[in-house]
Design an enzyme around this catalytic site. Structure first.
Site, PDB file in Angstrom:
ATOM      1  CB  SER A  94      16.961  16.617  39.003  1.00 52.78           C
ATOM      2  OG  SER A  94      15.750  16.375  39.310  1.00 52.78           O
ATOM      3  CB  SER A  95      17.792  12.913  43.540  1.00 53.08           C
ATOM      4  OG  SER A  95      19.169  13.334  44.088  1.00 53.08           O
ATOM      5  CB  ALA A  96      15.661   8.632  41.467  1.00 50.56           C
TER       6      ALA A  96
END
Length: 388
Positions: A94-96
């Site tokens: 889950s990307s930044a």
């Protein structure tokens, strides 16, 4: 939504207050809670290093990480390694939130836009897109069937139902075309032409351009009526590489004839710590990859910069900096003079006046892609599209 969850979301938004989030993206973050897409055990990538988070063992740490600025790794080694191991190649996350918001805003979405997403991952961005344009207008493609199934479960639990496909994202999804927007959540070295073919004129494609040398870049393309796409690199974005575009890993056996011991007066840190504009120029001019590492051994501090040819694993070099030196050791393998090429490319960039990332752009067409400086007619590097 209960009060503790709302408080976590508002804390996350407060942490991004200086990032200039649009009202639409802020409302999407409120409507689509991130925790619904994070597994009970994951790996939070913090400034001080990766940390295992376990919702059952330490719920406070889990919640704090999920609603922080950190990216959260949810898969290692394409699922071959248990996330609890904490080490391995990161293959899903889950990307930044700051990166997610940045790419969404660069798409300039409006309700009703038909969106193709490449890389469903955990499903969080597919849900955000569904909130922004309507789930019926979102098509999301995931190459990994296990990830695809988990994302489908996450999306159902969150109340969103975009059209999900398990397949090669490089092929797009022609049966749902044409698209107004293409949102890419994996690192791209070569932009697949299928995305341009499946987009209407005026469509916007936003992707993380990851050429392999130095830092990575956000790329925003606009599709033109003649079947091409033009755009620039407005900032930073870094994602895990699309599986079909990962570099080769197998290295052939070396012989003594392959090995060269050289020296250079160019500090390896000059290249390894160069600005983003230099990285773009070197990548376009040489097609080479790089990896820098600062550490310490029995002889004290050092910085090593590896340079390699992704198409020929036998061709690579490592330059070593140590304090107090005027000349630096180069260990080079193979016939291609990769170190000399990188140094020459760096000083070409200097000769151009050290242009920043925002002065570079890309053209994508049926035959390949070109990187240019200032205007599309000033091409500095091109890559032909593979016949296969």
């Amino acid at each position: 939504m209960d009060i503790p969850v709302r408080a976590h979301i508002e804390r996350l938004l407060d942490a991004h207050a200086s990032d200039g989030l649009s009202e639409a993206v802020e409302q999407a973050f409120r409507a689509v809670p991130r925790h619904l897409f994070i597994p009970p055990v994951a790996l939070a990538c913090r400034d001080d290093g990766p940390q295992i988070i376990d919702r059952d063992a330490d719920p406070d740490a889990w919640w704090d990480a999920v609603y922080s600025r950190a990216s959260i790794v949810t898969q290692l080694d394409d699922g071959a390694t248990d996330i609890r191991a904490g080490s391995g190649d990161y293959t899903c996350s889950s990307s930044a939130p700051s990166t997610v918001a940045d790419l969404l805003q660069r798409l300039e979405l409006a309700p009703g836009h038909r969106v193709l997403e490449i890389g469903t991952g955990t499903g969080w961005t597919a849900a955000l897109l569904s909130h922004l344009v309507g789930a019926a207008n979102v098509t999301s493609v995931e190459v990994d069937p296990v990830l695809g199934a988990q994302a489908a479960s996450n999306l159902a639990a969150s109340g969103h139902a975009p059209y999900l496909v398990v397949g090669d994202g490089a092929l797009g999804c022609p049966e749902r075309a044409p698209y107004d927007r293409v949102h890419v959540t994996c690192g791209i070295r070569r932009v697949p032409y299928a995305w341009i073919e499946q987009s209407r004129p005026g469509a916007v494609i936003v992707l993380p351009y990851c050429p392999g040398f130095g830092t990575d870049h956000a790329l925003r393309l606009v599709v033109t009526p003649d079947g091409m796409a033009y755009g620039r690199f407005p900032g930073f974005a870094s994602y895990m590489t699309m599986r079909a575009q990962r570099p080769q890993r197998d290295q052939p056996a070396r012989t003594d004839a392959d090995k060269h011991h050289l020296t250079t007066r160019v500090d390896p840190r000059t290249i390894g710590h160069a600005p983003a504009g230099a990285d773009l120029a070197i990548a376009a001019l040489t097609g080479l990859d790089s990896l820098g590492q600062a550490d310490q051994d029995e002889d004290g501090p050092r910085y090593r910069l590896w340079v390699s040819d992704p198409a020929v694993p036998r061709s690579w070099a490592v330059a070593v900096w140590r304090p107090g030196q005027d000349e630096y050791q180069i260990y080079q393998v193979g016939d291609r003079p990769v170190w000399e090429e990188v140094v020459a490319a760096y000083f070409r960039w200097v000769g151009w006046g050290e242009p920043g990332r925002d002065r570079f752009g890309m053209t994508v067409h049926a035959d390949g892609q070109e990187v240019w400086l200032d205007t599309p007619d000033q091409v500095i590097g091109s890559e032909a599209r593979s016949a296969c």
